[in-house]
Enzyme design. Sequence first.
Site, PDB file in Angstrom:
ATOM      1  N   ASP A   1       3.008   4.795  -5.587  1.00 54.95           N
ATOM      2  CA  ASP A   1       2.378   6.093  -5.372  1.00 54.95           C
ATOM      3  C   ASP A   1       3.373   7.206  -5.705  1.00 54.95           C
ATOM      4  O   ASP A   1       4.131   7.661  -4.844  1.00 54.95           O
ATOM      5  CB  ASP A   1       1.890   6.217  -3.926  1.00 54.95           C
ATOM      6  CG  ASP A   1       1.122   7.508  -3.686  1.00 54.95           C
ATOM      7  OD1 ASP A   1       1.017   8.321  -4.633  1.00 54.95           O
ATOM      8  OD2 ASP A   1       0.635   7.709  -2.559  1.00 54.95           O
TER       9      ASP A   1
ATOM     10  N   ASP B   1       0.841  -1.191   0.000  1.00 50.53           N
ATOM     11  CA  ASP B   1       0.000   0.000   0.000  1.00 50.53           C
ATOM     12  C   ASP B   1       0.883   1.251   0.000  1.00 50.53           C
ATOM     13  O   ASP B   1       1.729   1.410   0.877  1.00 50.53           O
ATOM     14  CB  ASP B   1      -0.897  -0.029   1.245  1.00 50.53           C
ATOM     15  CG  ASP B   1      -2.028   0.973   1.189  1.00 50.53           C
ATOM     16  OD1 ASP B   1      -2.366   1.425   0.079  1.00 50.53           O
ATOM     17  OD2 ASP B   1      -2.583   1.304   2.261  1.00 50.53           O
ATOM     18  N   HIS B   2       0.682   2.111  -0.977  1.00 46.32           N
ATOM     19  CA  HIS B   2       1.444   3.359  -1.093  1.00 46.32           C
ATOM     20  C   HIS B   2       2.959   3.125  -1.136  1.00 46.32           C
ATOM     21  O   HIS B   2       3.715   3.689  -0.342  1.00 46.32           O
ATOM     22  CB  HIS B   2       1.084   4.319   0.048  1.00 46.32           C
ATOM     23  CG  HIS B   2      -0.301   4.880  -0.074  1.00 46.32           C
ATOM     24  ND1 HIS B   2      -0.607   5.950  -0.886  1.00 46.32           N
ATOM     25  CD2 HIS B   2      -1.465   4.500   0.499  1.00 46.32           C
ATOM     26  CE1 HIS B   2      -1.912   6.201  -0.798  1.00 46.32           C
ATOM     27  NE2 HIS B   2      -2.452   5.336   0.031  1.00 46.32           N
TER      28      HIS B   2
ATOM     29  N   ASN C   1      -8.751   0.704   6.804  1.00 40.65           N
ATOM     30  CA  ASN C   1      -7.761   0.467   7.855  1.00 40.65           C
ATOM     31  C   ASN C   1      -8.190   1.123   9.164  1.00 40.65           C
ATOM     32  O   ASN C   1      -8.247   0.482  10.212  1.00 40.65           O
ATOM     33  CB  ASN C   1      -6.382   0.983   7.434  1.00 40.65           C
ATOM     34  CG  ASN C   1      -5.299   0.648   8.435  1.00 40.65           C
ATOM     35  OD1 ASN C   1      -5.388  -0.347   9.145  1.00 40.65           O
ATOM     36  ND2 ASN C   1      -4.268   1.466   8.515  1.00 40.65           N
TER      37      ASN C   1
ATOM     38  N   GLY D   1      -7.898   8.132   7.294  1.00 41.75           N
ATOM     39  CA  GLY D   1      -8.208   8.467   8.678  1.00 41.75           C
ATOM     40  C   GLY D   1      -9.650   8.925   8.821  1.00 41.75           C
ATOM     41  O   GLY D   1     -10.429   8.932   7.862  1.00 41.75           O
TER      42      GLY D   1
ATOM     43  N   ASN E   1     -10.381   0.564   0.192  1.00 43.70           N
ATOM     44  CA  ASN E   1      -9.390   0.380   1.247  1.00 43.70           C
ATOM     45  C   ASN E   1      -9.946   0.754   2.617  1.00 43.70           C
ATOM     46  O   ASN E   1     -10.524   1.831   2.780  1.00 43.70           O
ATOM     47  CB  ASN E   1      -8.155   1.237   0.974  1.00 43.70           C
ATOM     48  CG  ASN E   1      -7.406   0.813  -0.280  1.00 43.70           C
ATOM     49  OD1 ASN E   1      -7.846  -0.066  -1.018  1.00 43.70           O
ATOM     50  ND2 ASN E   1      -6.270   1.425  -0.514  1.00 43.70           N
TER      51      ASN E   1
END
Length: 285
Positions: free
Chosen positions: A107, A85-86, A233, A182, A231
């Site tokens: 990314d 990821d990223h 998280n 976030g 996504n």
Amino acid sequence: MALVSMKEMMIKGKKEGYAIGQFNLNNLEFTQAILQAAEEEQSPVILGVSEGAARYMGGFTTVVNMVKGLMHDYKTTVPVAIHLDHGSSFEKCIEAIEAGFTSVMIDASTKPLAENIRITKSVVDYAHERGVSVEAELGVVGGQEDDIIAEGVIYADPAECKELVEKTGIDCLAPALGSVHGPYKGEPNLGFEEMEVISKQSDLPLVLHGGTGIPTKDIKRAISLGSAKINVNTESQITGTQAVRDTLIADSEVYDPRKYLTPMRDAIKKTVIGKMREFGSSGKA
């Protein structure tokens, strides 16, 4: 079942009108919870691993072997991809691929378009020779992801998206269209018009970053407009942490980590199952 590329699961998801969740790993319990949820729901799943989380867990090779070990012991039958990821550079993407990752995100969205295309194309060339899928990003997704903090949101330009897709051969595209990493401050405001244009002009599966906190109606609309990977998280982290906090408050004498990490794992598993059902991937393995 062996780890697989995420390419075929995304193509199938876009064609049939559902999305596959990328659920990020932060430790053993997160990995257990996500794999258990996927098997119970008979859902394909993408295990997201940021560079920071990989460092925390010991490194890319440690993460891959942990996932493979759990899949073996759990007798996992559903398709599972492990995805960087990223990824911050060509070198980091190669390191992940060599360790056994079956998918990577490069990314280079902070770079000028020409440089983004050059870096992304170099990753695609290396990855595709090894059967590894590649995700790229355009625009700026706000909030904090791992070590990266982005102030504000910059929408991806559809014309630039078309050029990036055509010149790199990526397997999926993450266009920044109003989502954030976030918790959200206020209501999310996604660019659905741009999403539809970007999806139709390339027929490539789109990726929605910052899936935590987006209303179900917006999730459903994004899926209908070609978002085949979403996504998550933050929501897993919040629910898991709350379970640990509740356990320790209820019993101040607890010291065995299994006694407070098991509730965390159960809470994350419940969260993941809920997202799989919301995204429509349950029963699609």
